[in-house]
Design a protein around this motif. Structure first.
Motif, PDB file in Angstrom:
ATOM      1  N   GLY A  78       0.811  -1.218   0.000  1.00  0.00           N
ATOM      2  CA  GLY A  78       0.000   0.000   0.000  1.00  0.00           C
ATOM      3  C   GLY A  78       0.837   1.257   0.000  1.00  0.00           C
ATOM      4  O   GLY A  78       0.475   2.261  -0.624  1.00  0.00           O
ATOM      5  N   LYS A  79       1.976   1.236   0.668  1.00  0.00           N
ATOM      6  CA  LYS A  79       2.877   2.397   0.690  1.00  0.00           C
ATOM      7  C   LYS A  79       3.463   2.683  -0.688  1.00  0.00           C
ATOM      8  O   LYS A  79       3.899   3.790  -0.955  1.00  0.00           O
ATOM      9  CB  LYS A  79       4.010   2.175   1.699  1.00  0.00           C
ATOM     10  CG  LYS A  79       3.555   2.241   3.135  1.00  0.00           C
ATOM     11  CD  LYS A  79       4.694   1.973   4.086  1.00  0.00           C
ATOM     12  CE  LYS A  79       4.216   1.921   5.517  1.00  0.00           C
ATOM     13  NZ  LYS A  79       5.290   1.567   6.459  1.00  0.00           N
ATOM     14  N   GLN A  80       3.461   1.671  -1.562  1.00  0.00           N
ATOM     15  CA  GLN A  80       3.955   1.835  -2.931  1.00  0.00           C
ATOM     16  C   GLN A  80       2.791   2.025  -3.907  1.00  0.00           C
ATOM     17  O   GLN A  80       2.955   1.828  -5.106  1.00  0.00           O
ATOM     18  CB  GLN A  80       4.777   0.613  -3.347  1.00  0.00           C
ATOM     19  CG  GLN A  80       6.036   0.404  -2.556  1.00  0.00           C
ATOM     20  CD  GLN A  80       6.780  -0.844  -2.999  1.00  0.00           C
ATOM     21  OE1 GLN A  80       6.547  -1.399  -4.059  1.00  0.00           O
ATOM     22  NE2 GLN A  80       7.710  -1.292  -2.180  1.00  0.00           N
ATOM     23  N   ALA A  81       1.623   2.380  -3.373  1.00  0.00           N
ATOM     24  CA  ALA A  81       0.408   2.542  -4.177  1.00  0.00           C
ATOM     25  C   ALA A  81       0.056   1.240  -4.889  1.00  0.00           C
ATOM     26  O   ALA A  81      -0.456   1.251  -6.004  1.00  0.00           O
ATOM     27  CB  ALA A  81       0.540   3.704  -5.163  1.00  0.00           C
ATOM     28  N   GLY A  82       0.348   0.126  -4.240  1.00  0.00           N
ATOM     29  CA  GLY A  82       0.080  -1.173  -4.821  1.00  0.00           C
ATOM     30  C   GLY A  82      -1.145  -1.826  -4.226  1.00  0.00           C
ATOM     31  O   GLY A  82      -1.891  -1.215  -3.451  1.00  0.00           O
ATOM     32  N   ARG A  83      -1.300  -3.090  -4.586  1.00  0.00           N
ATOM     33  CA  ARG A  83      -2.504  -3.811  -4.185  1.00  0.00           C
ATOM     34  C   ARG A  83      -2.221  -5.306  -4.195  1.00  0.00           C
ATOM     35  O   ARG A  83      -1.438  -5.799  -4.993  1.00  0.00           O
ATOM     36  CB  ARG A  83      -3.591  -3.478  -5.189  1.00  0.00           C
ATOM     37  CG  ARG A  83      -4.914  -4.077  -4.935  1.00  0.00           C
ATOM     38  CD  ARG A  83      -5.901  -3.518  -5.934  1.00  0.00           C
ATOM     39  NE  ARG A  83      -7.195  -4.117  -5.722  1.00  0.00           N
ATOM     40  CZ  ARG A  83      -8.144  -4.140  -6.615  1.00  0.00           C
ATOM     41  NH1 ARG A  83      -7.954  -3.599  -7.791  1.00  0.00           N
ATOM     42  NH2 ARG A  83      -9.300  -4.704  -6.352  1.00  0.00           N
TER      43      ARG A  83
END
Length: 122
Positions: A78-83
């Motif tokens: 989430g901190k890397q704008a991931g999922r």
């Protein structure tokens, strides 16, 4: 991209989605949980992969430590704008996610194809 030698996970690199299959069906042992967590950490931090589709078809049991590591991994992603999307869960594993409320934290789909579509749909 570096070529990492993963022992506990199979990785299929896509753009942008990375498909991960856990090689072990029962993830119970503390050492095994630690090895998987380290390999996933390498994938996310060193290889900068943050769109992760887990093919869970092979997994019949996850320990509470394994579940905890998945939650921690989700925070890092989430901190890397991931999922993270989880696909093809066996019914007993899916029930654990429902009972613990983790089904609200993760996107859970019936098939790998639906998992890829979940990334497209947002």
């Amino acid at each position: 991209m570096a070529n990492f030698d993963y022992q506990r996970i199979d990785v299929e690199y896509g753009n942008p989605v990375t498909r991960i299959r856990l090689k072990d069906d029962k993830i119970l042992d503390q050492l095994l949980v630690k090895q998987i967590a380290e390999e996933l950490r390498t994938l996310v931090q060193d290889e900068q992969r943050s769109q992760l589709l887990f093919d869970m078809a092979n997994v019949t049991f996850l320990s509470s430590a394994a579940l905890n590591n998945l939650v921690i991994l989700n925070r890092h992603v989430g901190k890397q704008a991931g999922r993270i999307v989880l696909a093809e869960m066996q019914p007993p594993v899916r029930e654990v996610f429902t009972y613990t409320g983790l089904n609200r934290l993760f996107t859970i789909v019936d098939s790998v194809d639906e998992g890829f579509q979940a990334f497209v749909a947002g």
